[in-house]
Design a protein around this motif. Structure first.
Motif, PDB file in Angstrom:
ATOM      1  N   PHE A  49       0.905  -1.051   0.093  1.00 56.53           N
ATOM      2  CA  PHE A  49       0.139  -0.192   0.018  1.00 56.53           C
ATOM      3  C   PHE A  49       0.975   1.128  -0.063  1.00 56.53           C
ATOM      4  CE2 PHE A  49      -1.995  -3.403   2.361  1.00 56.53           C
ATOM      5  CZ  PHE A  49      -3.152  -3.721   1.489  1.00 56.53           C
ATOM      6  N   ALA A  50       0.583   2.253  -0.682  1.00 55.06           N
ATOM      7  CA  ALA A  50       1.425   3.256  -1.094  1.00 55.06           C
ATOM      8  C   ALA A  50       1.441   4.072   0.164  1.00 55.06           C
ATOM      9  CB  ALA A  50       1.050   3.946  -2.502  1.00 55.06           C
ATOM     10  N   ASN A  51       0.302   4.279   0.996  1.00 52.87           N
ATOM     11  CA  ASN A  51       0.160   5.108   2.028  1.00 52.87           C
ATOM     12  C   ASN A  51      -1.138   4.569   2.730  1.00 52.87           C
ATOM     13  OD1 ASN A  51      -2.391   6.196   0.870  1.00 52.87           O
ATOM     14  ND2 ASN A  51      -1.004   7.551  -0.303  1.00 52.87           N
ATOM     15  N   LYS A  52      -1.421   5.299   3.960  1.00 49.14           N
ATOM     16  CA  LYS A  52      -2.483   4.916   4.983  1.00 49.14           C
ATOM     17  C   LYS A  52      -3.692   4.790   4.084  1.00 49.14           C
ATOM     18  CE  LYS A  52      -4.611   5.954   8.977  1.00 49.14           C
ATOM     19  NZ  LYS A  52      -4.675   6.700  10.517  1.00 49.14           N
ATOM     20  N   GLU A  53      -3.943   5.921   3.223  1.00 45.83           N
ATOM     21  CA  GLU A  53      -5.146   6.057   2.589  1.00 45.83           C
ATOM     22  C   GLU A  53      -5.592   4.717   1.619  1.00 45.83           C
ATOM     23  OE1 GLU A  53      -7.347   9.764   0.840  1.00 45.83           O
ATOM     24  OE2 GLU A  53      -5.929   8.828  -0.628  1.00 45.83           O
ATOM     25  N   ASP A  54      -4.538   4.472   1.140  1.00 42.35           N
ATOM     26  CA  ASP A  54      -4.690   3.316   0.162  1.00 42.35           C
ATOM     27  C   ASP A  54      -5.040   2.081   0.972  1.00 42.35           C
ATOM     28  OD1 ASP A  54      -4.084   4.815  -2.242  1.00 42.35           O
ATOM     29  OD2 ASP A  54      -2.042   3.748  -2.365  1.00 42.35           O
ATOM     30  N   LEU A  55      -4.378   1.799   2.206  1.00 43.69           N
ATOM     31  CA  LEU A  55      -4.896   0.791   3.013  1.00 43.69           C
ATOM     32  C   LEU A  55      -6.059   0.792   3.715  1.00 43.69           C
ATOM     33  CD1 LEU A  55      -3.862  -1.746   4.704  1.00 43.69           C
ATOM     34  CD2 LEU A  55      -2.910  -0.211   6.183  1.00 43.69           C
ATOM     35  N   VAL A  56      -6.607   2.067   3.739  1.00 42.89           N
ATOM     36  CA  VAL A  56      -7.783   2.081   4.550  1.00 42.89           C
ATOM     37  C   VAL A  56      -8.914   1.784   3.183  1.00 42.89           C
ATOM     38  CG1 VAL A  56      -9.677   3.902   5.212  1.00 42.89           C
ATOM     39  CG2 VAL A  56      -7.161   3.847   6.102  1.00 42.89           C
ATOM     40  N   VAL A  57      -8.723   2.270   2.142  1.00 46.58           N
ATOM     41  CA  VAL A  57      -9.688   2.067   1.067  1.00 46.58           C
ATOM     42  C   VAL A  57      -9.545   0.623   0.705  1.00 46.58           C
ATOM     43  CG1 VAL A  57      -9.959   2.357  -1.400  1.00 46.58           C
ATOM     44  CG2 VAL A  57      -9.398   4.415  -0.035  1.00 46.58           C
ATOM     45  N   ALA A  58      -8.577   0.105   0.859  1.00 47.90           N
ATOM     46  CA  ALA A  58      -8.415  -1.640   0.198  1.00 47.90           C
ATOM     47  C   ALA A  58      -9.313  -2.396   1.477  1.00 47.90           C
ATOM     48  CB  ALA A  58      -7.060  -1.933   0.191  1.00 47.90           C
ATOM     49  N   ALA A  59      -8.810  -1.739   2.849  1.00 47.09           N
ATOM     50  CA  ALA A  59      -9.481  -2.652   3.882  1.00 47.09           C
ATOM     51  C   ALA A  59     -11.133  -2.637   3.631  1.00 47.09           C
ATOM     52  CB  ALA A  59      -9.025  -2.285   5.290  1.00 47.09           C
ATOM     53  N   LEU A  60     -11.443  -1.157   3.494  1.00 50.14           N
ATOM     54  CA  LEU A  60     -12.972  -0.999   3.317  1.00 50.14           C
ATOM     55  C   LEU A  60     -13.563  -1.923   2.323  1.00 50.14           C
ATOM     56  CD1 LEU A  60     -13.206   2.939   4.360  1.00 50.14           C
ATOM     57  CD2 LEU A  60     -13.997   1.113   5.460  1.00 50.14           C
ATOM     58  N   LYS A  61     -13.035  -1.752   0.911  1.00 46.99           N
ATOM     59  CA  LYS A  61     -13.459  -2.365   0.019  1.00 46.99           C
ATOM     60  C   LYS A  61     -13.690  -4.058   0.346  1.00 46.99           C
ATOM     61  CE  LYS A  61     -11.676   0.436  -4.014  1.00 46.99           C
ATOM     62  NZ  LYS A  61     -10.978   0.505  -5.078  1.00 46.99           N
ATOM     63  N   ARG A  62     -12.714  -4.470   0.984  1.00 44.47           N
ATOM     64  CA  ARG A  62     -12.763  -5.997   1.351  1.00 44.47           C
ATOM     65  C   ARG A  62     -14.112  -6.078   2.424  1.00 44.47           C
ATOM     66  NH1 ARG A  62      -8.619  -8.749   4.695  1.00 44.47           N
ATOM     67  NH2 ARG A  62      -8.573 -10.787   3.831  1.00 44.47           N
ATOM     68  N   ARG A  63     -13.960  -5.151   3.330  1.00 42.69           N
ATOM     69  CA  ARG A  63     -15.212  -5.142   4.348  1.00 42.69           C
ATOM     70  C   ARG A  63     -16.499  -5.102   3.424  1.00 42.69           C
ATOM     71  NH1 ARG A  63     -16.044  -5.002   9.640  1.00 42.69           N
ATOM     72  NH2 ARG A  63     -18.085  -4.646  10.382  1.00 42.69           N
ATOM     73  N   ASP A  64     -16.868  -4.302   2.500  1.00 44.40           N
ATOM     74  CA  ASP A  64     -17.827  -4.022   1.625  1.00 44.40           C
ATOM     75  C   ASP A  64     -18.217  -5.614   1.105  1.00 44.40           C
ATOM     76  OD1 ASP A  64     -19.907  -3.116  -0.164  1.00 44.40           O
ATOM     77  OD2 ASP A  64     -18.480  -3.633  -1.584  1.00 44.40           O
TER      78      ASP A  64
END
Length: 188
Positions: A49-64
């Motif tokens: 993950f390039a940064n925290k935001e990318d990680l947060v977005v990926a985690a939320l997509k996974r949760r979705d």
């Protein structure tokens, strides 16, 4: 001895990020806490993950994906279109009563961002659109006259029940939302 593969490491990072974000929010989930909790190096996180935001977005997509799969499969266990519509709320109530319930991760994280174009808000919007599409599909299956209208009303009932369950601790909000649905469908 089995080595942890790259995908395993990425899955561990995403699992931990999702849990921490759901429990405490984005701002409270720092990279140091992620490193410590996941048991991986900071370098490993930045490899994926390039940064925290990318990680947060990926985690939320996974949760979705996981939440929608769980929710629709539970609701779809009901045998008829009407029963599936009515089953929306008992399924939600079961979730409200589960350990670790902290409301809707997408509403919660959206509240931490001010910009409607923020990637986190965009993931939340996508999640709500998927939920709207699903409940609208249930309305269509039931043969309601205006499935898009009832679908939007159901989304309001769902999100309202989730909010009341979280903020007020009112798990019966799901029962009350189901009562409103019965009124909308003109059934007893």
């Amino acid at each position: 001895m089995n080595e942890i593969t790259r995908n395993d490491t990425q899955d561990i990072i995403l699992d931990v990020a999702e849990k921490l974000i759901y429990k405490s929010g984005i701002a409270a989930t720092g990279m140091d806490l992620l490193v410590k909790t996941a048991g991986v190096s900071r370098k490993s996180i930045y490899r994926y993950f390039a940064n925290k935001e990318d990680l947060v977005v990926a985690a939320l997509k996974r949760r979705d994906e996981r939440w929608m799969q769980w929710f629709s499969s539970e609701v779809d266990k009901a045998p008829t279109p009407l029963a599936r519509l009515l089953n929306l709320f008992p399924v939600l109530k079961g979730w409200f009563q589960s350990d670790g319930f902290r409301g809707c991760a997408f509403i919660n994280t959206s509240g931490e961002t001010g910009d409607p174009q923020d990637p986190v808000r965009q993931v939340a919007k996508l999640h709500k659109q998927k939920l709207l599409d699903y409940v609208t599909h249930l309305c269509t299956e039931q043969g309601v006259e205006q499935p898009e209208v009832l679908g939007k009303q159901l989304l309001v009932l769902i999100d309202g029940a989730i909010t009341l369950a979280l903020v007020m601790g009112d798990h019966d909000a799901a029962d009350q939302a189901q009562d409103v649905l019965k009124t909308l469908l003109a059934i007893e």
